[in-house]
Design an enzyme around this catalytic site. Structure first.
Site, mmCIF file in Angstrom:
data_model
loop_
_atom_site.group_PDB
_atom_site.id
_atom_site.type_symbol
_atom_site.label_atom_id
_atom_site.label_comp_id
_atom_site.label_asym_id
_atom_site.label_seq_id
_atom_site.Cartn_x
_atom_site.Cartn_y
_atom_site.Cartn_z
ATOM 1 N N HIS A 127 -4.647 -4.093 -6.530
ATOM 2 C CA HIS A 127 -5.739 -4.184 -5.579
ATOM 3 C C HIS A 127 -6.683 -3.349 -5.967
ATOM 4 O O HIS A 127 -6.523 -2.434 -6.769
ATOM 5 C CB HIS A 127 -5.276 -3.979 -4.157
ATOM 6 C CG HIS A 127 -4.574 -3.029 -3.739
ATOM 7 N ND1 HIS A 127 -5.259 -1.610 -3.787
ATOM 8 C CD2 HIS A 127 -3.268 -2.676 -3.389
ATOM 9 C CE1 HIS A 127 -4.313 -0.706 -3.464
ATOM 10 N NE2 HIS A 127 -3.221 -1.244 -3.417
HETATM 11 P P1 TYD Z 1 -0.034 -0.996 -0.201
HETATM 12 O O1 TYD Z 1 -1.254 -0.117 -0.204
HETATM 13 O O2 TYD Z 1 -0.544 -2.713 0.077
HETATM 14 O O3 TYD Z 1 0.947 -0.943 -1.296
HETATM 15 P P2 TYD Z 1 0.912 -1.685 -2.667
HETATM 16 O O4 TYD Z 1 -0.398 -2.009 -3.181
HETATM 17 O O5 TYD Z 1 1.634 -0.595 -3.825
HETATM 18 O O6 TYD Z 1 1.762 -3.007 -2.664
HETATM 19 O O7 TYD Z 1 0.795 -0.625 0.973
HETATM 20 C C1 TYD Z 1 2.105 -1.492 1.330
HETATM 21 C C2 TYD Z 1 1.867 -1.281 2.953
HETATM 22 O O8 TYD Z 1 2.186 -0.052 3.559
HETATM 23 C C3 TYD Z 1 0.598 -1.896 3.704
HETATM 24 O O9 TYD Z 1 0.267 -3.296 3.799
HETATM 25 C C4 TYD Z 1 0.705 -1.042 4.763
HETATM 26 C C5 TYD Z 1 1.641 0.238 4.637
HETATM 27 N N1 TYD Z 1 0.686 1.416 4.467
HETATM 28 C C6 TYD Z 1 0.429 2.216 5.437
HETATM 29 O O10 TYD Z 1 0.897 1.850 6.937
HETATM 30 N N2 TYD Z 1 -0.378 3.226 5.630
HETATM 31 C C7 TYD Z 1 -0.653 3.818 4.355
HETATM 32 O O11 TYD Z 1 -1.218 4.769 3.885
HETATM 33 C C8 TYD Z 1 -0.251 3.000 3.074
HETATM 34 C C9 TYD Z 1 -0.842 3.223 1.843
HETATM 35 C C10 TYD Z 1 0.331 1.857 3.324
#
Ligand code: TYD
Length: 138
Positions: free
Chosen positions: A49
């Protein structure tokens, strides 16, 4: 600042080495959130993303992984495998983490707290976003 590998201080010591990061010094932002990615099963990919505002700094605290950074035209792969340097990524770029080694530990420092509305999760939407961004730069 563009996407860039940043070397961190490293205090070599027979008792074990020490490195550190100061916000707004070694990295060009104030740290609002720190998260880490671990226990990644072989072959898994994370973080496909872009962010509209959030800027980040990635470190392989243990093991190794690759970060693929994509500006919509060109992709560059950065391999992280030491804890005394990291990768700074400004906002507006598609980034994906892959090729995690067994037991790798990825630390991410970020300039904003988690905010779902800051994410661009659809690649086509990202390409449109980049088009608008490039137009505004001309
Ligand atoms: P995400 O950044 O979507 O991870 P990736 O892109 O690697 O799959 O994060 C996954 C989930 O974790 C997101 O939907 C909500 C949670 N999250 C938080 O609650 N706080 C945070 O600081 C982060 C980075 C993620």
């Amino acid at each position: 600042m563009e996407t860039k590998i940043i070397q961190l201080p490293k205090f070599e010591d027979p008792r074990g080495n020490l490195s550190f990061i100061e916000e707004n010094n070694h990295i060009p932002f104030k740290i609002e959130c720190t998260y880490w990615i671990y226990d990644v099963p072989g072959g898994q990919v994370r973080g496909g993303h872009a962010f509209k505002v959030q800027r980040e700094f990635f470190i392989a605290l243990s093991g190794s992984f690759d970060v693929v950074v994509d500006n919509g035209c060109h992709k560059q792969v950065y391999s992280l495998n030491r804890s005394y340097y990291g990768l700074y990524i400004p906002c507006g770029l598609w980034r994906q983490m892959e090729n995690f080694s067994t037991n790798s530990l990825a630390l991410v420092l970020s300039s904003t707290k988690f905010e779902e509305s800051d994410y661009i999760r659809d690649y086509e939407a990202f390409l449109k976003y980049r088009e608008e961004y490039e137009k505004q730069r001309i």
